[in-house]
Design a protein around this motif. Structure first.
Motif, short mmCIF file in Angstrom:
data_model
loop_
_atom_site.label_atom_id
_atom_site.label_comp_id
_atom_site.label_asym_id
_atom_site.label_seq_id
_atom_site.Cartn_x
_atom_site.Cartn_y
_atom_site.Cartn_z
N LEU A 157 0.93 -1.28 -0.03
CA LEU A 157 -0.04 0.17 -0.11
C LEU A 157 0.92 1.38 0.00
CD1 LEU A 157 -2.46 1.56 0.62
CD2 LEU A 157 -2.19 1.33 2.99
N ALA A 158 0.78 2.16 -0.95
CA ALA A 158 1.60 3.21 -1.04
C ALA A 158 1.19 4.07 0.01
CB ALA A 158 1.28 3.78 -2.23
N PRO A 159 2.17 4.76 0.85
CA PRO A 159 2.13 5.73 1.93
C PRO A 159 1.52 7.13 1.26
CG PRO A 159 4.37 5.47 1.31
CD PRO A 159 3.56 4.53 0.45
N ILE A 160 0.04 7.32 1.30
CA ILE A 160 -0.41 8.45 0.71
C ILE A 160 -0.68 9.46 1.72
CG2 ILE A 160 -2.37 8.91 -0.96
CD1 ILE A 160 -2.97 6.03 -1.01
N ALA A 161 0.37 10.32 1.80
CA ALA A 161 0.44 11.35 2.87
C ALA A 161 -0.83 12.28 2.55
CB ALA A 161 1.73 12.12 2.89
N GLY A 162 -1.56 12.66 3.60
CA GLY A 162 -2.76 13.64 3.72
C GLY A 162 -3.74 12.90 3.30
N ALA A 163 -3.85 11.74 2.75
CA ALA A 163 -5.25 10.87 2.18
C ALA A 163 -5.50 9.73 3.22
CB ALA A 163 -4.94 10.76 0.89
N MET A 164 -4.68 9.27 4.08
CA MET A 164 -4.79 8.05 4.87
C MET A 164 -4.38 8.12 6.28
SD MET A 164 -1.67 5.76 3.44
CE MET A 164 -1.86 4.49 5.05
N ASP A 165 -4.70 7.47 7.02
CA ASP A 165 -4.07 7.16 8.48
C ASP A 165 -4.13 5.65 8.67
OD1 ASP A 165 -6.68 6.76 8.95
OD2 ASP A 165 -7.15 8.41 10.19
N ALA A 166 -3.86 5.39 9.91
CA ALA A 166 -3.84 3.88 10.34
C ALA A 166 -4.88 3.01 9.72
CB ALA A 166 -3.72 3.77 12.03
N LYS A 167 -6.05 3.77 9.60
CA LYS A 167 -7.29 2.91 9.30
C LYS A 167 -6.95 2.10 8.16
CE LYS A 167 -12.25 3.37 9.20
NZ LYS A 167 -13.47 4.10 9.34
N LEU A 168 -6.45 2.84 7.12
CA LEU A 168 -6.37 2.42 5.57
C LEU A 168 -5.06 1.07 5.62
CD1 LEU A 168 -6.96 2.34 2.69
CD2 LEU A 168 -5.73 4.47 2.28
N ALA A 169 -3.99 1.73 6.70
CA ALA A 169 -2.96 0.62 6.46
C ALA A 169 -3.45 -0.72 7.31
CB ALA A 169 -1.93 1.32 7.47
N ILE A 170 -4.33 -0.50 8.09
CA ILE A 170 -4.91 -1.76 8.85
C ILE A 170 -5.84 -2.52 8.02
CG2 ILE A 170 -6.51 -2.51 10.72
CD1 ILE A 170 -5.61 -0.04 12.03
N ALA A 171 -6.43 -2.08 7.28
CA ALA A 171 -7.18 -2.78 6.33
C ALA A 171 -6.82 -3.21 5.14
CB ALA A 171 -8.43 -1.73 5.68
N ALA A 172 -5.58 -2.74 4.67
CA ALA A 172 -4.85 -3.36 3.45
C ALA A 172 -4.00 -4.36 4.03
CB ALA A 172 -3.90 -2.23 2.86
N ALA A 173 -3.47 -4.20 5.29
CA ALA A 173 -2.82 -5.29 5.81
C ALA A 173 -3.80 -6.53 6.10
CB ALA A 173 -2.12 -4.93 7.23
#
Length: 358
Positions: A19-35
């Motif tokens: 998951l690309a680190p999309i600064a300003g458009a995501m936080d932990a929630k998206l990282a958790i879901a992708a993981a």
């Protein structure tokens, strides 16, 4: 079933998808879901304080037992001259007047800090499995401390020369960022945007030039793109734009609509938003002042006076000054949960690869 398992073995993820680190458009929630979907979840830290980065990583750890990629910028800060600041504010003066804003009001500086000792201490404390950088690598002493934690280190290259430099200076993985990619260009040994190669041209040349695993990035948003990346010799892919419309992203409703309406010919490279070349869907200020403007001060100073304008416009439901960074494959994005999207991407890619090998 993947033709190259080096990244899966290195990251200990189910799929060779980052998951690309999309600064300003995501936080932990998206990282958790992708993981949860089997990808390597990334946390963009360049716009966070050390304390906020620590908080976000702890949230991820609480919700998923999976590797984490903490991403940082490693640019060299440039001073903002009074002349450049005055010229940029004058260029934006009509917008300030339109929104009834006082240009003399003090503004907090844009927070896009390079990796430093404070961030390094956070990495040493939290020990993320992967640490990635944009705009090169941090100074050798800091990089040595990061590698001493056992973290896999990766960074972006936009030309072959940058890929070779990254390998020679300690990167364990190289992200080959084609010109199609959304967000900031990872350029650090060149400033010529016009010469940036596309993903299909860049990836095989980087694969031939380095021995470390190569991740393809830029224009990849479905199983076809992933299969193509592997055919070019990549060991994995990094995907960002396809995740922007997932419910777990922090993209506002107005920005989601703008992204949903974007097509293959929509995105452009601009320096207006931050002062550094980046690809995105044009907003009003990009269209009227740029997309490339000689008046935009050096990164990240261009973003500072845009802050009040962004806030004022968003209160009216407008994205005139909102960052809409996205890649050329943005139209392939879907409004589905990130975990489901990740599994669909992997399933589709494997089916394509099986068909190609059969």
């Amino acid at each position: 079933m993947w033709p190259d398992r080096r990244l899966i073995d290195l990251f200990k993820t189910e799929f060779p998808i980052v998951l690309a680190p999309i600064a300003g458009a995501m936080d932990a929630k998206l990282a958790i879901a992708a993981a949860k979907g089997g990808a390597l979840g990334s946390l963009p830290c360049a716009m966070l304080s050390a304390e906020k980065a620590r908080e976000q990583v702890n949230i991820i750890r609480q919700h998923v037992s999976a590797p984490i990629n903490m991403n940082f910028f490693s640019h060299k800060p440039r001073e903002l001259s009074a002349e450049a600041e005055a010229r940029w504010k004058q260029r934006l003066a009509s917008y300030y007047a339109e929104y009834g804003l006082d240009p003399a009001t003090p503004i907090a500086a844009a927070n896009r800090a390079p990796f430093d000792a404070a961030f390094c201490e956070v990495v040493e404390e939290l020990r993320p499995e992967v640490v990635s950088f944009h705009f090169g690598l941090p100074e050798p002493k800091l990089l040595q401390r990061v590698k001493a934690t056992g973290a896999v280190v990766m960074s972006s290259a936009t030309i072959v020369k940058e890929a070779i430099w990254l390998e020679e200076n300690g990167a364990d993985v190289v992200i080959a960022q084609g010109a199609e990619a959304g967000g900031h260009r990872g350029m650090f040994l060149t400033e010529n945007v016009a010469e940036q190669p596309g993903t299909f041209a860049l990836v095989p040349q980087v694969v031939d030039a380095v021995k470390v695993p190569v991740i393809a990035a830029g224009g990849i948003a479905d199983g076809r793109g992933i299969a193509a990346a592997f055919a070019l010799g990549a060991s994995g892919v990094q995907i960002g734009s396809a995740y922007l419309r997932c419910p777990e992203s922090t993209v506002s409703p107005a920005a989601r609509l703008a992204l949903a309406r974007a097509g293959d010919d929509t995105t452009v490279i601009t320096n207006v938003v931050t002062g550094r070349p980046a690809r995105g869907v044009p907003n009003r200020v990009m269209r009227e002042i740029g997309p490339i403007s000689p008046d935009a001060p050096a990164f990240p100073h261009a973003a500072t006076p845009l802050g009040p304008l962004k806030a004022a416009a968003e209160k009216q439901g407008k994205v005139d000054f909102t960052n809409l960074f996205a890649g050329q494959a943005i139209a392939l994005g879907r409004e589905v949960p990130a975990a489901e999207l990740t599994r669909d991407l992997a399933k589709s890619a494997l089916a394509r690869l099986k068909a190609l090998s059969g």
